[in-house]
Design an enzyme around this catalytic site. Structure first.
Site, PDB file in Angstrom:
ATOM      1  N   GLU A  25       0.735  -1.397  -0.017  1.00  0.00           N
ATOM      2  CA  GLU A  25      -0.022  -0.030  -0.006  1.00  0.00           C
ATOM      3  C   GLU A  25       0.839   1.221  -0.063  1.00  0.00           C
ATOM      4  O   GLU A  25       1.836   1.391   0.984  1.00  0.00           O
ATOM      5  CB  GLU A  25      -0.921   0.098   1.134  1.00  0.00           C
ATOM      6  N   CYS A  26       0.561   2.198  -0.678  1.00  0.00           N
ATOM      7  CA  CYS A  26       1.156   3.349  -1.109  1.00  0.00           C
ATOM      8  C   CYS A  26       2.557   3.491  -0.876  1.00  0.00           C
ATOM      9  O   CYS A  26       3.132   3.222  -1.778  1.00  0.00           O
ATOM     10  CB  CYS A  26       0.679   4.121   0.371  1.00  0.00           C
ATOM     11  N   GLY A  27       3.243   3.928   0.334  1.00  0.00           N
ATOM     12  CA  GLY A  27       4.643   3.655   0.430  1.00  0.00           C
ATOM     13  C   GLY A  27       5.275   2.431  -0.109  1.00  0.00           C
ATOM     14  O   GLY A  27       6.344   2.318  -0.531  1.00  0.00           O
ATOM     15  N   LEU A  75       3.843   0.374  -2.118  1.00  0.00           N
ATOM     16  CA  LEU A  75       3.993   0.558  -3.750  1.00  0.00           C
ATOM     17  C   LEU A  75       5.338   1.132  -4.315  1.00  0.00           C
ATOM     18  O   LEU A  75       5.943   0.658  -5.247  1.00  0.00           O
ATOM     19  CB  LEU A  75       2.492   1.327  -4.309  1.00  0.00           C
ATOM     20  N   SER A  95      -1.264  -0.705  -4.352  1.00  0.00           N
ATOM     21  CA  SER A  95      -2.183   0.378  -4.640  1.00  0.00           C
ATOM     22  C   SER A  95      -1.801   1.596  -3.833  1.00  0.00           C
ATOM     23  O   SER A  95      -1.105   1.245  -2.614  1.00  0.00           O
ATOM     24  CB  SER A  95      -3.367  -0.222  -4.214  1.00  0.00           C
TER      25      SER A  95
END
Length: 508
Positions: free
Chosen positions: A377-379, A381, A482
């Site tokens: 997730e986020c970081g 990714l 994501s």
């Protein structure tokens, strides 16, 4: 069983009122009295709960009126206050701010009413005197179903200023007690950066800082009065087990609801593997794997620090064993890991240091090539991408598993709640599943040319009415990444499917 305890929500008219500093001071002071305080945070926040834990020694739980149902929020609250002397719930944004401008969905006020506990209003009193009475009256009468137990003034200029504020309240709102007045104290100001306050993992707090926080509340407010005016009667479940992991039967369809309350639907889970159906019908008291549980490696440090505790609990509840490791400290993926979980955080702040851990990047590449599941997730990714381009323009190579890089921006790219609809089979289940979460990031995907066919979209994002739906959720082999931070409490079956994928890798 009916019990009486103190419990309250600390709310404010707007963000930036000093609510978190006041919350931490009160938590520190109550703990110094020898009380066991259970902290909570309203909203999709990872930083404040970490600071709560740093001060109290207790895991702070997220409550959210948009991502989670009323029943789930109430069950989480009841479960974790059961073994505590009382609870402090830090609100989010302004008291009535939430998902949109027309309803209370996702707001602090909604949560206070769901939990049936009072609000203590924290008012930034800079440059105000009699006007505070008008402000407090407006907030405490805007929703008559909300109980306002008192007001705390913050950033008070002097004793004379506080006397003016008390005089205004006594004259116009004598039924609302003034619980104290916190002076301006720059030494207690919490450091900030682009995603908010500095995280607990990087917090400068030491024992002296915690003593100063406690002394600040002890000196400038009436803690006895606070506990008296926030007494509530609770219908509690039995006290939770000593472990932080919930009883696993709370997520299994067809079983009785557990005290945590993160139930899925009653139909059989729909995942991409047979193991998922075994999870759904397992004997949860003995565990599906009878002592040989699949290991999910969870990266956790200043780079990877954005995890909902309830997400981790759900993985354990479905039978996974979590192994934490710190890539930033030079550690790598544990040898016995069947799956890998890379949460969000601040890779851009530590990109060069992280990049020096060559073994970690090599092992992540081998892990993905072996078809073992990876969820990011986020970081996370960003770390799986080809590179991170910093605001300075410097490009730092990353794992190169995703066929694109990411680029830091000087402005915010995305902020807000989103609902994910799965559009193809993936680690979190079959098409049609809905999972709620939020986005908050200052980076974006770059190098958009030439790589469109190298991955599949698995998500359709539905955000606020002001934003169009979009495809997201990048799947490359066994990797799903994501920008969305999902709360699996909105769809516990998603966590079950991730554990099922780990079980399949564990057995192969």
């Amino acid at each position: 069983m009916l019990v009486s305890k103190w419990a309250f929500v600390l709310a404010a008219p707007h963000s930036g009122s000093g609510k978190t500093t006041v919350t931490l001071s009160i938590l520190a002071a109550l703990r110094r009295r020898g009380l066991k305080v259970q902290p909570f945070k309203v909203g999709p926040d990872f930083i404040d709960p970490g600071l709560h834990r740093r001060v109290t020694g207790e895991i702070s739980r997220n409550l959210d009126g948009w991502m989670l149902s009323r029943e789930t929020n109430r069950a989480i609250f009841r479960r974790w206050i059961a073994a505590a002397d009382g609870a402090v719930v830090e609100g989010v944004m302004g008291l009535f701010d939430g998902y949109d401008g027309t309803t209370e969905a996702g707001s602090t006020a909604e949560m206070a009413k769901w939990l049936n506990i009072p609000v203590v209003l924290v008012v930034d009193a800079r440059s105000m005197a009699r006007s505070v009475a008008a402000l407090v009256q407006g907030f405490c009468s805007f929703d008559l179903d909300l109980r306002c137990a008192g007001v705390l003034f913050n950033r008070v200029g002097s004793d004379a200023h506080l006397a003016f504020l008390r005089e205004a309240m006594t004259a116009h709102l004598p039924h609302i007690p003034v619980l104290g007045g916190f002076p301006r104290e720059e030494s207690l100001r919490l450091p900030e950066r682009h995603l908010g306050l500095v995280t607990a993992e990087e917090s400068p707090f030491d024992a002296k800082d915690l003593d100063r926080l406690a002394h600040f509340a002890e000196t400038h407010m009436d803690l006895d009065q606070l506990q008296q005016v926030t007494q509530v009667t609770l219908n509690e479940p039995g006290a939770p087990a000593k472990t932080n992991a919930p009883s696993p039967d709370f997520v299994v369809p067809g079983t009785a609801a557990s005290s945590l309350g993160l139930q899925g639907s009653d139909k059989t889970l729909e995942c991409t593997t047979q193991e998922s159906r075994l999870v759904a019908h397992a004997d949860t008291r003995g565990g599906l794997w009878k002592g040989r549980k699949p290991v999910i490696a969870v990266a956790r440090d200043a780079v990877f620090c954005f995890y909902y505790q309830d997400n981790l609990d759900l993985l354990e509840a479905y039978g996974a064993r979590l192994r934490f490791f710190s890539p930033l400290a030079g550690e790598t993926v544990p040898d016995d890991a069947a799956a890998l979980y890379l949460g969000g955080g601040y890779p851009e702040e530590h990109a060069k240091t992280l990049r020096r851990n060559d073994r970690f990047f090599a092992d992540v590449q081998k892990f993905a090539q072996s078809a073992r599941p990876v969820y990011a997730e986020c970081g996370g990714l960003m770390v799986l991408s080809r590179h991170i381009t910093l605001v300075s323009g410097e490009r730092v190579p990353m794992a190169g598993i995703l066929p694109f890089g990411t680029r830091m921006l000087s402005r915010r790219k995305a902020l807000g709640y989103v609902e994910v609809v799965l559009t193809r089979p993936c680690l979190l289940g079959e098409p049609g599943r809905h999972v709620r979460g939020h986005e908050f990031h200052y980076s974006e995907i770059d190098e958009a040319e030439g790589w469109q066919g190298a991955y599949s979209y698995c998500y359709r994002l539905r955000a606020r009415k002001y934003r169009e739906e979009q495809d997201e959720g990048y799947q490359v082999g066994s990797v799903l990444a994501s920008y969305v931070h999902l709360h699996w409490g909105s769809a516990p079956q998603a966590a079950a499917c991730f554990v099922a994928a780990a079980a399949k890798a564990f057995r192969s």
